[in-house]
Write a protein that holds these residues in place. Structure first.
Motif, PDB file in Angstrom:
ATOM      1  N   ALA A  98       0.829  -1.210   0.000  1.00  0.00           N
ATOM      2  CA  ALA A  98       0.000   0.000   0.000  1.00  0.00           C
ATOM      3  C   ALA A  98       0.863   1.261   0.000  1.00  0.00           C
ATOM      4  O   ALA A  98       0.552   2.232  -0.692  1.00  0.00           O
ATOM      5  CB  ALA A  98      -0.937   0.001   1.209  1.00  0.00           C
ATOM      6  N   LEU A  99       1.960   1.258   0.767  1.00  0.00           N
ATOM      7  CA  LEU A  99       2.837   2.435   0.804  1.00  0.00           C
ATOM      8  C   LEU A  99       3.584   2.636  -0.510  1.00  0.00           C
ATOM      9  O   LEU A  99       4.030   3.738  -0.812  1.00  0.00           O
ATOM     10  CB  LEU A  99       3.843   2.315   1.950  1.00  0.00           C
ATOM     11  N   ARG A 100       3.708   1.595  -1.303  1.00  0.00           N
ATOM     12  CA  ARG A 100       4.405   1.689  -2.597  1.00  0.00           C
ATOM     13  C   ARG A 100       3.437   1.790  -3.785  1.00  0.00           C
ATOM     14  O   ARG A 100       3.872   1.868  -4.921  1.00  0.00           O
ATOM     15  CB  ARG A 100       5.309   0.482  -2.781  1.00  0.00           C
ATOM     16  N   ALA A 101       2.145   1.804  -3.507  1.00  0.00           N
ATOM     17  CA  ALA A 101       1.133   1.782  -4.572  1.00  0.00           C
ATOM     18  C   ALA A 101       1.258   2.943  -5.554  1.00  0.00           C
ATOM     19  O   ALA A 101       0.898   2.820  -6.725  1.00  0.00           O
ATOM     20  CB  ALA A 101      -0.271   1.752  -3.969  1.00  0.00           C
ATOM     21  N   ASP A 102       1.775   4.076  -5.107  1.00  0.00           N
ATOM     22  CA  ASP A 102       1.910   5.245  -5.987  1.00  0.00           C
ATOM     23  C   ASP A 102       3.279   5.303  -6.677  1.00  0.00           C
ATOM     24  O   ASP A 102       3.638   6.322  -7.250  1.00  0.00           O
ATOM     25  CB  ASP A 102       1.671   6.532  -5.190  1.00  0.00           C
ATOM     26  N   GLY A 103       4.042   4.217  -6.590  1.00  0.00           N
ATOM     27  CA  GLY A 103       5.349   4.180  -7.232  1.00  0.00           C
ATOM     28  C   GLY A 103       6.508   4.548  -6.315  1.00  0.00           C
ATOM     29  O   GLY A 103       7.657   4.576  -6.755  1.00  0.00           O
ATOM     30  N   PHE A 104       6.239   4.813  -5.058  1.00  0.00           N
ATOM     31  CA  PHE A 104       7.288   5.157  -4.101  1.00  0.00           C
ATOM     32  C   PHE A 104       8.316   4.033  -4.036  1.00  0.00           C
ATOM     33  O   PHE A 104       7.961   2.865  -3.892  1.00  0.00           O
ATOM     34  CB  PHE A 104       6.666   5.387  -2.719  1.00  0.00           C
ATOM     35  N   ASP A 105       9.602   4.387  -4.145  1.00  0.00           N
ATOM     36  CA  ASP A 105      10.642   3.359  -4.084  1.00  0.00           C
ATOM     37  C   ASP A 105      11.679   3.626  -3.000  1.00  0.00           C
ATOM     38  O   ASP A 105      12.762   3.052  -3.005  1.00  0.00           O
ATOM     39  CB  ASP A 105      11.325   3.181  -5.441  1.00  0.00           C
ATOM     40  N   GLY A 106      11.337   4.481  -2.031  1.00  0.00           N
ATOM     41  CA  GLY A 106      12.244   4.784  -0.928  1.00  0.00           C
ATOM     42  C   GLY A 106      12.159   3.742   0.176  1.00  0.00           C
ATOM     43  O   GLY A 106      11.557   2.681   0.009  1.00  0.00           O
ATOM     44  N   GLU A 107      12.776   4.066   1.304  1.00  0.00           N
ATOM     45  CA  GLU A 107      12.803   3.152   2.443  1.00  0.00           C
ATOM     46  C   GLU A 107      11.458   3.077   3.148  1.00  0.00           C
ATOM     47  O   GLU A 107      10.750   4.075   3.255  1.00  0.00           O
ATOM     48  CB  GLU A 107      13.829   3.628   3.476  1.00  0.00           C
ATOM     49  N   LEU A 108      11.152   1.891   3.645  1.00  0.00           N
ATOM     50  CA  LEU A 108       9.973   1.683   4.473  1.00  0.00           C
ATOM     51  C   LEU A 108      10.444   1.261   5.854  1.00  0.00           C
ATOM     52  O   LEU A 108      11.184   0.286   6.000  1.00  0.00           O
ATOM     53  CB  LEU A 108       9.077   0.587   3.903  1.00  0.00           C
ATOM     54  N   LYS A 109      10.023   2.002   6.864  1.00  0.00           N
ATOM     55  CA  LYS A 109      10.378   1.683   8.244  1.00  0.00           C
ATOM     56  C   LYS A 109       9.130   1.204   8.972  1.00  0.00           C
ATOM     57  O   LYS A 109       8.046   1.749   8.793  1.00  0.00           O
ATOM     58  CB  LYS A 109      10.938   2.908   8.966  1.00  0.00           C
ATOM     59  N   LEU A 110       9.323   0.200   9.800  1.00  0.00           N
ATOM     60  CA  LEU A 110       8.267  -0.343  10.639  1.00  0.00           C
ATOM     61  C   LEU A 110       8.612   0.035  12.069  1.00  0.00           C
ATOM     62  O   LEU A 110       9.555  -0.496  12.651  1.00  0.00           O
ATOM     63  CB  LEU A 110       8.197  -1.862  10.466  1.00  0.00           C
ATOM     64  N   LEU A 111       7.903   0.995  12.613  1.00  0.00           N
ATOM     65  CA  LEU A 111       8.210   1.563  13.926  1.00  0.00           C
ATOM     66  C   LEU A 111       7.387   0.912  15.030  1.00  0.00           C
ATOM     67  O   LEU A 111       6.250   0.497  14.803  1.00  0.00           O
ATOM     68  CB  LEU A 111       7.945   3.061  13.912  1.00  0.00           C
TER      69      LEU A 111
END
Length: 166
Positions: A98-111
């Motif tokens: 879902a966080l990448r659905a718009d094409g985002f290719d940066g880091e994903l952090k799980l806090l």
């Protein structure tokens, strides 16, 4: 018996304290966040997801479900814990998609805000393409720099901490 030892004081999680003091990030470019709210959350005055959103200064999505650590659950009942982890992994992977659905290719952090949960959430780093960490550690890196911990230890060892002997 905290009140008896320290009359008039209160217990407050570090994240709630930072929020109360107005210390927060102004959003982080190139990185998006999910938040895992511990089953045994240390935050008692404000919902964890609200704290995470406010401290990070940007949208933080909730990654629902138990991580399977639950204190000593993973050690005491690995059979049950493993089944719980399968569902959590699915939840994290869906959150990452879902966080990448718009094409985002940066880091994903799980806090998170719990040591047991951090240990459990770190198990998903490779499968979900996320990096688990504490909210306060992510803030320290952004506010104080990547070497914040080494600098803190150096200063503490150089007399920066008063020792109180009881």
């Amino acid at each position: 018996q905290f009140e008896k030892i320290f009359p008039g004081c209160r217990l407050l999680d570090i994240h709630e304290y930072l929020l109360e003091k107005g210390i927060r990030l102004d959003g982080v470019k190139g990185r998006r966040y999910l938040y895992h709210d511990p089953c045994h959350t240390p935050m008692k005055t404000i919902q964890g997801i609200k704290v995470a959103n406010a401290l990070m200064g940007q949208r933080v999505d909730l990654s629902d479900r138990c991580c399977g650590e639950a204190g000593t659950l993973a050690m005491a009942r690995p059979d049950v814990s493993t089944q719980v982890r399968f569902r959590k992994q699915e939840e994290i992977e869906n959150g990452a998609v879902a966080l990448r659905a718009d094409g985002f290719d940066g880091e994903l952090k799980l806090l998170t805000s719990c040591p047991s949960c951090l240990q459990g959430l770190s198990r998903y780093n490779d499968d979900a393409g996320t990096q688990a960490d504490y909210i306060v550690v992510e803030m320290a890196r952004r506010l104080l720099g990547e070497n914040w911990l080494a600098e803190y230890v150096r200063k503490a060892n150089a007399g920066g901490i008063e020792r109180v002997l009881l």
